[in-house]
Scaffold this active site. Structure first.
Site, PDB file in Angstrom:
ATOM      1  N   ILE A  24      -5.599 -14.657 -10.758  1.00 29.69           N
ATOM      2  CA  ILE A  24      -6.358 -15.908 -10.782  1.00 29.69           C
ATOM      3  C   ILE A  24      -6.543 -16.468 -12.180  1.00 29.69           C
ATOM      4  O   ILE A  24      -6.959 -17.617 -12.327  1.00 29.69           O
ATOM      5  CB  ILE A  24      -7.745 -15.719 -10.133  1.00 29.69           C
ATOM      6  CG1 ILE A  24      -8.562 -14.688 -10.907  1.00 29.69           C
ATOM      7  CG2 ILE A  24      -7.605 -15.317  -8.673  1.00 29.69           C
ATOM      8  CD1 ILE A  24      -9.979 -14.521 -10.399  1.00 29.69           C
ATOM      9  N   CYS A  25      -6.248 -15.696 -13.228  1.00 30.18           N
ATOM     10  CA  CYS A  25      -6.500 -16.167 -14.587  1.00 30.18           C
ATOM     11  C   CYS A  25      -5.432 -15.624 -15.520  1.00 30.18           C
ATOM     12  O   CYS A  25      -4.864 -14.560 -15.272  1.00 30.18           O
ATOM     13  CB  CYS A  25      -7.897 -15.727 -15.049  1.00 30.18           C
ATOM     14  SG  CYS A  25      -8.348 -16.358 -16.692  1.00 30.18           S
ATOM     15  N   ASN A  26      -5.180 -16.383 -16.590  1.00 35.83           N
ATOM     16  CA  ASN A  26      -4.166 -15.981 -17.563  1.00 35.83           C
ATOM     17  C   ASN A  26      -4.746 -15.832 -18.965  1.00 35.83           C
ATOM     18  O   ASN A  26      -4.047 -16.037 -19.952  1.00 35.83           O
ATOM     19  CB  ASN A  26      -3.023 -16.999 -17.584  1.00 35.83           C
ATOM     20  CG  ASN A  26      -3.500 -18.393 -17.971  1.00 35.83           C
ATOM     21  OD1 ASN A  26      -4.694 -18.630 -18.092  1.00 35.83           O
ATOM     22  ND2 ASN A  26      -2.572 -19.316 -18.134  1.00 35.83           N
TER      23      ASN A  26
END
EC number: 3.1.3.16
Length: 216
Positions: free
Chosen positions: A94-96
């Site tokens: 969901i996040c980088n």
């Protein structure tokens, strides 16, 4: 403490140690009385401040959590490690931002959406594909092994069959003049002869005038 002749000490009462037992892991603590009755299922009963209690439901096998703290510490560390691993995997989907621990602090608790990235699907499906290929290799190995009712299965070399199929399907195009490479190979003679200067130079002989290469 007892005086001479086994009589009680001055004061007319026994000491706390003789009344309640030795303090420590093998004895009772302040206000506790240990009964000598042992259950066939290896758990004991205690009376604490007039309330009867047992360690039947708290004992973990023979060494309980109270007697063997290393057992509890090992399971605690294992549970924490599993939880951190799941946090890392879920965060990667969901996040980088790079590290999921950054979201534990208020100043950098925002999420960076990964839905706009083209590699989102690849990042999610890649672990599944890698695990599938690894499992297939293991199954292929076991399938190739001999059994009482089957001989060993050897790998089939497919690149030779594919090369033969390509040569069979090849047709000369109009740009090539309707000729193949075999038509040119028949008109060229690559024999340079034994009296060529190239051969003498390679063999370390005195250099002579090289003979021209004949092309028929």
């Amino acid at each position: 403490m007892h005086g001479n002749g086994g009589q009680p000490a001055a004061g007319g009462s026994e000491s706390a140690l003789s009344r309640e037992g030795q303090p420590g892991p093998s004895g009772a603590a302040q206000g506790q009385v240990i009964s000598n009755e042992r259950s066939p299922r290896r758990y004991s009963t205690r009376t604490i401040n007039g309330v009867q209690a047992t360690n039947k439901f708290t004992a973990v096998g023979n060494p309980s959590l109270q007697r063997d703290p290393d057992w509890y510490r090992w399971n605690y560390n294992h549970s924490i490690a599993v939880w951190l691993r799941e946090c890392s995997r879920s965060h990667a989907k969901i996040c980088n931002c790079g590290q999921f621990r950054k979201h534990w602090f208020q100043e950098c608790a925002g999420l960076e959406d990964r839905s706009t990235q083209a590699s989102l699907e690849e990042a999610i499906l890649r672990p599944l594909r890698v695990q599938g290929k690894r499992a297939k290799r293991k199954l292929d190995y076991h399938y190739s092994q001999p059994t009482p009712n089957r001989k060993k299965v050897y790998k089939t070399v497919r690149w030779q069959d594919e090369l033969a199929d390509r040569e069979a399907d090849f047709t000369p195009s109009e740009e090539d003049g309707g000729t193949t490479s075999s038509d040119f190979d028949e008109d060229i003679n690559f024999d340079i002869g034994g009296d060529s200067g190239i051969v003498d130079e390679l063999l370390g002989r005195p250099f002579t005038t090289p003979a021209p290469v004949r092309i028929v």
